[in-house]
Design an enzyme around this catalytic site. Structure first.
Site, short mmCIF file in Angstrom:
data_model
loop_
_atom_site.label_atom_id
_atom_site.label_comp_id
_atom_site.label_asym_id
_atom_site.label_seq_id
_atom_site.Cartn_x
_atom_site.Cartn_y
_atom_site.Cartn_z
N GLU A 192 39.91 35.08 31.68
CA GLU A 192 38.84 36.07 31.87
C GLU A 192 39.36 37.48 32.11
OE1 GLU A 192 34.66 36.75 34.33
OE2 GLU A 192 35.90 35.00 34.76
N LYS A 210 30.49 33.15 32.24
CA LYS A 210 29.59 32.27 32.99
C LYS A 210 29.04 31.24 32.03
CE LYS A 210 29.33 32.78 37.35
NZ LYS A 210 30.59 32.10 37.61
#
Length: 394
Positions: A192, A210
């Site tokens: 990420e 997410k």
């Protein structure tokens, strides 16, 4: 792009519970680049949570006069040198280039740890998830990222770099990293990006993650899990909440009217999981530099929740201090241009060296929303920690 560096000529290791952790980033000595830094999660959470202790510095910084920059697209290596004079910079670049003559292909070491013990029983985590779901139902918040932790020791004579080599051999991630400074080290397999900031173009970009599913054992099952994730209303809603949060965070550092959502719910496949990823961008306001951009958005929204301030309070009710995990590892001006790249330190193990060798701690979390199922969220944390578990214990 990947980087190799050693022997920093300037280091700053801030205290635990620093009153102004981002101020050190504004030191003119770091303005020219060649800087690697780590900001702990707790440094950003403390205004919401208060002083909760912990044993990791809020900020660690190192400036490297010589480094190698590997461009994976062009298959080129650049030797970068810095110094007070052009001659000193050239000498540092030559020193970095000489490292290539010493390069070796490491073998894959055996597992350096024999145990992977949870710090709490699985049902404790499920109870925490149920509590957060109840708080959401009561209107206290919309989402919170709640984590589990595992910890242990490496076998005598083993090193955190062994863990990094094992991770990289088969399951390297886009923002994977090994960094050691003194008696502390991190091994990260993070997929990420927290954010990037390019001083020349003034562009800021964040790519929050997410939404997660494990990889399938065969192609048909794998595709089915990916399709399930992209179609999931729960996961899309979870992602969208964090996109809105990141829009708000970037706006604190952006020129008015420039915050944009450039991509939503894009599927990314990683060795052990599928993820939904979105992209938010902005143009930095006049006078804002890398420290200001980081401070405006820290800690990352994807690992806190919404509203952010309240989510961090709820996290503190269920977790001890996080330390490096869910903080950020960042580089400033590593390849020569003045560009900040900061990762989210998920899929990360933190190591501290003592008289008995290296002890480690690793965490994995899940975003909890109104319709979260405690058991499903626990299983998600186990899918996320799998690569690190295998690297540590085989």
């Amino acid at each position: 792009m990947s980087f190799v560096a050693c022997e920093p000529d300037l280091c700053v290791i801030g205290p635990v519970r620093d009153a102004a952790p981002f101020q050190a980033l504004r030191n003119p000595a770091f303005a020219g680049g060649g800087v690697v830094g780590l900001m702990s999660y707790d440094a950003g959470a403390r205004p919401a949570t208060g002083d909760r202790g912990g044993d990791w510095p809020d900020l660690m910084l190192a400036r490297y006069p010589a480094l190698l920059a590997f461009d994976h697209q062009t298959k080129e290596v650049r030797a970068v040198g810095r110094g007070r004079t052009a001659a000193q910079a050239r000498e540092q670049a030559r020193r970095a280039a000489a490292w290539l003559t010493l390069a070796q292909t490491p073998g894959t070491p055996s597992a350096p740890a024999s145990a992977f013990e949870g710090e709490a029983a699985p049902d404790v985590y499920e109870a925490a998830v149920a509590d957060v779901v109840a708080r959401i139902a009561a209107g206290e918040l919309f989402q919170a990222n709640i984590a589990r932790a595992w910890s242990g020791r490496l076998e005598p004579g083993r090193d955190p770099f062994d863990v990094f080599v094992r991770l990289s051999a088969a399951r390297g991630a886009a923002y994977g990293a090994f960094w050691r400074l003194g008696d502390r080290a991190i091994v990260s397999n993070s997929p990420e990006l927290f954010l990037t900031f390019d001083e020349a173009s003034r562009r800021i970009e964040a790519r929050p993650i997410k939404g997660t599913r494990p990889r399938g054992a065969d192609p048909e099952r794998d595709d089915a899990l990916a399709a399930e994730l992209t179609a999931s209303a729960k996961d899309r809603a979870e992602n969208l909440m964090i996109v809105d949060l990141m829009r708000n965070d970037l706006a604190r550092a952006a020129r008015p009217g420039t915050v944009r959502v450039e991509g939503l719910f894009e599927l990314e496949r990683h060795p052990t999981v599928h993820h939904l990823v979105s992209t938010v961008s902005a143009e930095a306001a006049a006078g804002f530099g890398p420290a200001d951009v980081l401070e405006a958005a820290f800690p990352p929204g994807s690992i806190t929740g919404a509203p952010k301030h309240q989510a961090m309070k709820v996290i503190a009710a269920h977790e001890p201090p996080r330390g490096p995990w869910c903080g950020s590892l960042f580089g400033w001006g590593l390849a020569g241009e003045l560009r900040l790249t900061a990762s989210v330190l998920i899929r990360t193990a933190a190591f501290v060296q003592g008289e008995k060798g290296w002890r480690w701690r690793a965490q994995a979390g899940a975003g909890i929303v109104a319709d979260s199922d405690p058991r499903a969220e626990r299983l998600e944390t186990e899918a996320k920690i799998l690569a690190l578990k295998q690297a540590l214990t085989g």
